[in-house]
Design a protein around this motif. Structure first.
Motif, PDB file in Angstrom:
ATOM      1  N   ILE A 129      20.113  -7.853  -9.087  1.00 54.12           N
ATOM      2  CA  ILE A 129      18.812  -7.230  -9.366  1.00 54.12           C
ATOM      3  C   ILE A 129      17.750  -7.997  -8.591  1.00 54.12           C
ATOM      4  CG2 ILE A 129      17.170  -6.575 -11.164  1.00 54.12           C
ATOM      5  CD1 ILE A 129      19.630  -6.750 -13.133  1.00 54.12           C
ATOM      6  N   SER A 130      17.102  -7.298  -7.684  1.00 59.46           N
ATOM      7  CA  SER A 130      16.114  -7.972  -6.837  1.00 59.46           C
ATOM      8  C   SER A 130      14.703  -7.573  -7.243  1.00 59.46           C
ATOM      9  CB  SER A 130      16.342  -7.596  -5.373  1.00 59.46           C
ATOM     10  OG  SER A 130      15.362  -8.240  -4.582  1.00 59.46           O
ATOM     11  N   ILE A 131      13.841  -8.585  -7.333  1.00 56.67           N
ATOM     12  CA  ILE A 131      12.423  -8.284  -7.606  1.00 56.67           C
ATOM     13  C   ILE A 131      11.598  -8.498  -6.334  1.00 56.67           C
ATOM     14  CG2 ILE A 131      12.561  -8.763 -10.085  1.00 56.67           C
ATOM     15  CD1 ILE A 131      11.241 -11.510  -9.520  1.00 56.67           C
ATOM     16  N   SER A 132      12.266  -8.908  -5.247  1.00 58.44           N
ATOM     17  CA  SER A 132      11.520  -9.157  -4.013  1.00 58.44           C
ATOM     18  C   SER A 132      11.964  -8.211  -2.893  1.00 58.44           C
ATOM     19  CB  SER A 132      11.702 -10.614  -3.584  1.00 58.44           C
ATOM     20  OG  SER A 132      13.072 -10.952  -3.517  1.00 58.44           O
ATOM     21  N   GLY A 133      12.629  -7.133  -3.243  1.00 56.43           N
ATOM     22  CA  GLY A 133      12.992  -6.111  -2.279  1.00 56.43           C
ATOM     23  C   GLY A 133      14.379  -6.321  -1.716  1.00 56.43           C
ATOM     24  N   PRO A 134      14.892  -5.346  -0.952  1.00 56.01           N
ATOM     25  CA  PRO A 134      14.189  -4.116  -0.617  1.00 56.01           C
ATOM     26  C   PRO A 134      14.301  -3.061  -1.727  1.00 56.01           C
ATOM     27  CG  PRO A 134      16.339  -4.159   0.450  1.00 56.01           C
ATOM     28  CD  PRO A 134      16.205  -5.452  -0.287  1.00 56.01           C
ATOM     29  N   PRO A 135      13.201  -2.286  -1.917  1.00 53.53           N
ATOM     30  CA  PRO A 135      13.241  -1.206  -2.904  1.00 53.53           C
ATOM     31  C   PRO A 135      14.227  -0.114  -2.479  1.00 53.53           C
ATOM     32  CG  PRO A 135      10.980  -1.690  -2.221  1.00 53.53           C
ATOM     33  CD  PRO A 135      11.884  -2.399  -1.262  1.00 53.53           C
ATOM     34  N   THR A 136      14.714   0.633  -3.422  1.00 58.37           N
ATOM     35  CA  THR A 136      15.757   1.642  -3.181  1.00 58.37           C
ATOM     36  C   THR A 136      15.193   3.065  -3.342  1.00 58.37           C
ATOM     37  OG1 THR A 136      16.269   1.614  -5.518  1.00 58.37           O
ATOM     38  CG2 THR A 136      17.535   0.105  -4.133  1.00 58.37           C
TER      39      THR A 136
ATOM     40  N   LYS B 116       0.796  -1.232   0.000  1.00 62.47           N
ATOM     41  CA  LYS B 116       0.000   0.000   0.000  1.00 62.47           C
ATOM     42  C   LYS B 116       0.831   1.287   0.000  1.00 62.47           C
ATOM     43  CE  LYS B 116      -1.110  -0.303   4.878  1.00 62.47           C
ATOM     44  NZ  LYS B 116      -2.091  -0.796   5.791  1.00 62.47           N
ATOM     45  N   LEU B 117       2.081   1.197   0.434  1.00 61.51           N
ATOM     46  CA  LEU B 117       2.945   2.386   0.371  1.00 61.51           C
ATOM     47  C   LEU B 117       3.301   2.725  -1.073  1.00 61.51           C
ATOM     48  CD1 LEU B 117       5.859   2.399   2.980  1.00 61.51           C
ATOM     49  CD2 LEU B 117       4.031   4.058   2.702  1.00 61.51           C
TER      50      LEU B 117
ATOM     51  N   ILE C  27      11.778   5.904   3.864  1.00 60.70           N
ATOM     52  CA  ILE C  27      11.601   4.529   4.373  1.00 60.70           C
ATOM     53  C   ILE C  27      12.385   3.543   3.491  1.00 60.70           C
ATOM     54  CG2 ILE C  27       9.902   2.658   4.722  1.00 60.70           C
ATOM     55  CD1 ILE C  27       7.841   4.910   5.361  1.00 60.70           C
ATOM     56  N   LEU C  28      12.275   3.719   2.164  1.00 59.21           N
ATOM     57  CA  LEU C  28      12.961   2.789   1.255  1.00 59.21           C
ATOM     58  C   LEU C  28      14.480   2.946   1.363  1.00 59.21           C
ATOM     59  CD1 LEU C  28      10.695   2.781  -1.931  1.00 59.21           C
ATOM     60  CD2 LEU C  28      10.475   1.499   0.186  1.00 59.21           C
TER      61      LEU C  28
END
Ligand code: NAP
Length: 333
Positions: free
Chosen positions: A233-240, A52-53, A256-257
């Motif tokens: 390369i991550s598709i499951s996080g953490p986002p940057t 939701k973020l 937060i990211l």
């Protein structure tokens, strides 16, 4: 029309079958009569509120990110498609909703369905194949002879990413449990590591690219196998923070990211590895390129199970079990 919706974020409850209006067709949209819809973990993550973020949705929300079907109406400015075209798509964020009888999609996000696939097979492709394309071709720009580690080769993303990496001439290693070895050999995998009794970080080294789809621990271990200058390369996080910028997230989301990814970014920098998070995007042109690879037999869909529309909740639960081999699809028509 009938559709499976959520009325609020919830960790436990399923989707509700509801009567919803047929979506409005904007000038650049095509209205698709949905024959089949692919199920993704993203549907579940949106249902629980985990996203939701990043993706704040309004309720009620029809879930579903993959579709194959037939165009029954076109907007005034649509150029590429006509009524009765068989198509497939991953509709754009904020325009999802394929667990329904109809969906309106911007024509730029749509492609003609591969002629050699059934509707169910076609619906299994868009989200995972676009993910694989955007990681391996767009971001990693993989080249012949490069060593690529694709985690969870038997999953939805893994089965397509392996075939795509092989098509581009890469040497591909993957992790899986023993029951998937035959399937992964058929897909052309060069090295399969049984994650239940072997540690990939002790078996692989000097890799050019890792496609990470697992947890934080696996992400950190993946750093160890990359060469200097390699790409994680991550598709499951953490986002940057870069990703926050890309989606125009508000300042507090960026903060937060930034905190969430601080550790891995620092470790990657120390190893001279490029760390990035990728969240796939709808893209009809890339889907056209994937159609060519599918029609020429370079990429084959891998289907685990097809569920009838009324069993959408069972289909989602099956995906949530984390054990599917390839893709789970819902037959709507
Ligand atoms: N950021 C993006 O754009 C994006 C796009 C697509 C997917 N994703 C994310 O990527 C992840 C994978 O998605 P998916 O659709 O490929 O999942 P999936 O199809 O549900 O993956 C299931 C497969 O994972 C295997 N598996 C489970 N644990 C494993 C482990 N520790 N090591 C190796 N294999 C393991 C299972 O094999 P066994 O049964 O043998 O254990 C099963 O075949 C999810 O978190 C999803 O949300 C992100």
């Amino acid at each position: 029309m009938k559709a499976f919706v959520i009325n609020k974020y919830s960790k436990n409850g399923g989707l509700q079958l509801a009567e919803m209006p047929v979506p409005e067709v904007k000038d650049n949209d095509v209205l698709v009569d949905v024959y089949a819809a692919g199920v993704n973990l993203l549907d579940s993550k949106i249902k629980t509120g985990e996203f939701k973020l990043i993706l704040p949705y309004k309720m009620p929300l029809i879930l579903g990110h993959d579709v194959a079907g037939v165009i029954v109406k076109v907007g005034k400015k649509v150029k590429k498609f006509k009524i009765s075209d068989e198509v497939y798509a991953r509709p754009a964020d904020y325009r999802i909703g394929t667990f329904a009888e109809f969906i309106a999609i911007d024509e730029n996000d749509v492609a003609l369905k591969p002629k050699n696939l059934s509707m169910e097979e076609a619906a299994s492709i868009p989200l995972v194949a676009l993910t694989a394309w955007q990681v391996l071709v767009e971001k990693a720009q993989i080249k012949e002879g490069q060593k690529v580690f694709i985690q969870a080769g038997s999953g939805g993303v893994g089965t397509i990413a392996i075939q795509l990496a092989k098509h581009f001439g890469a040497i591909v290693a993957t992790t899986a449990s023993a029951k998937s070895f035959d399937l992964l050999n058929e897909l052309g995998t060069d090295l399969i590591i049984d994650y239940k009794n072997s540690d990939f970080e002790n078996r692989l080294n000097n890799y050019d690219v890792v496609l990470n789809s697992q947890d934080q621990k696996t992400l950190e271990k993946s750093l160890e196998i990359l060469k200097s200058g390699g790409k994680l390369i991550s598709i499951s996080g953490p986002p940057t923070p870069d990703f926050a910028k890309e989606i125009n997230a508000p300042w507090f989301v960026k903060m937060i990211l930034s905190l969430l990814s601080f550790g891995i970014r620092k470790k990657a920098k120390n190893k001279n590895v490029e760390y990035s998070f990728l969240f796939m995007k709808a893209n009809g042109d890339q889907l056209d390129k994937l159609t060519q690879l599918i029609e020429s037999g370079k990429i084959k869909p891998v289907l685990d199970k097809v569920f009838p529309f009324e069993k959408t909740n069972e289909a989602l639960a099956h995906v949530e079990s984390g054990r599917s081999k390839g893709k789970v699809v819902i037959r709507i028509k």
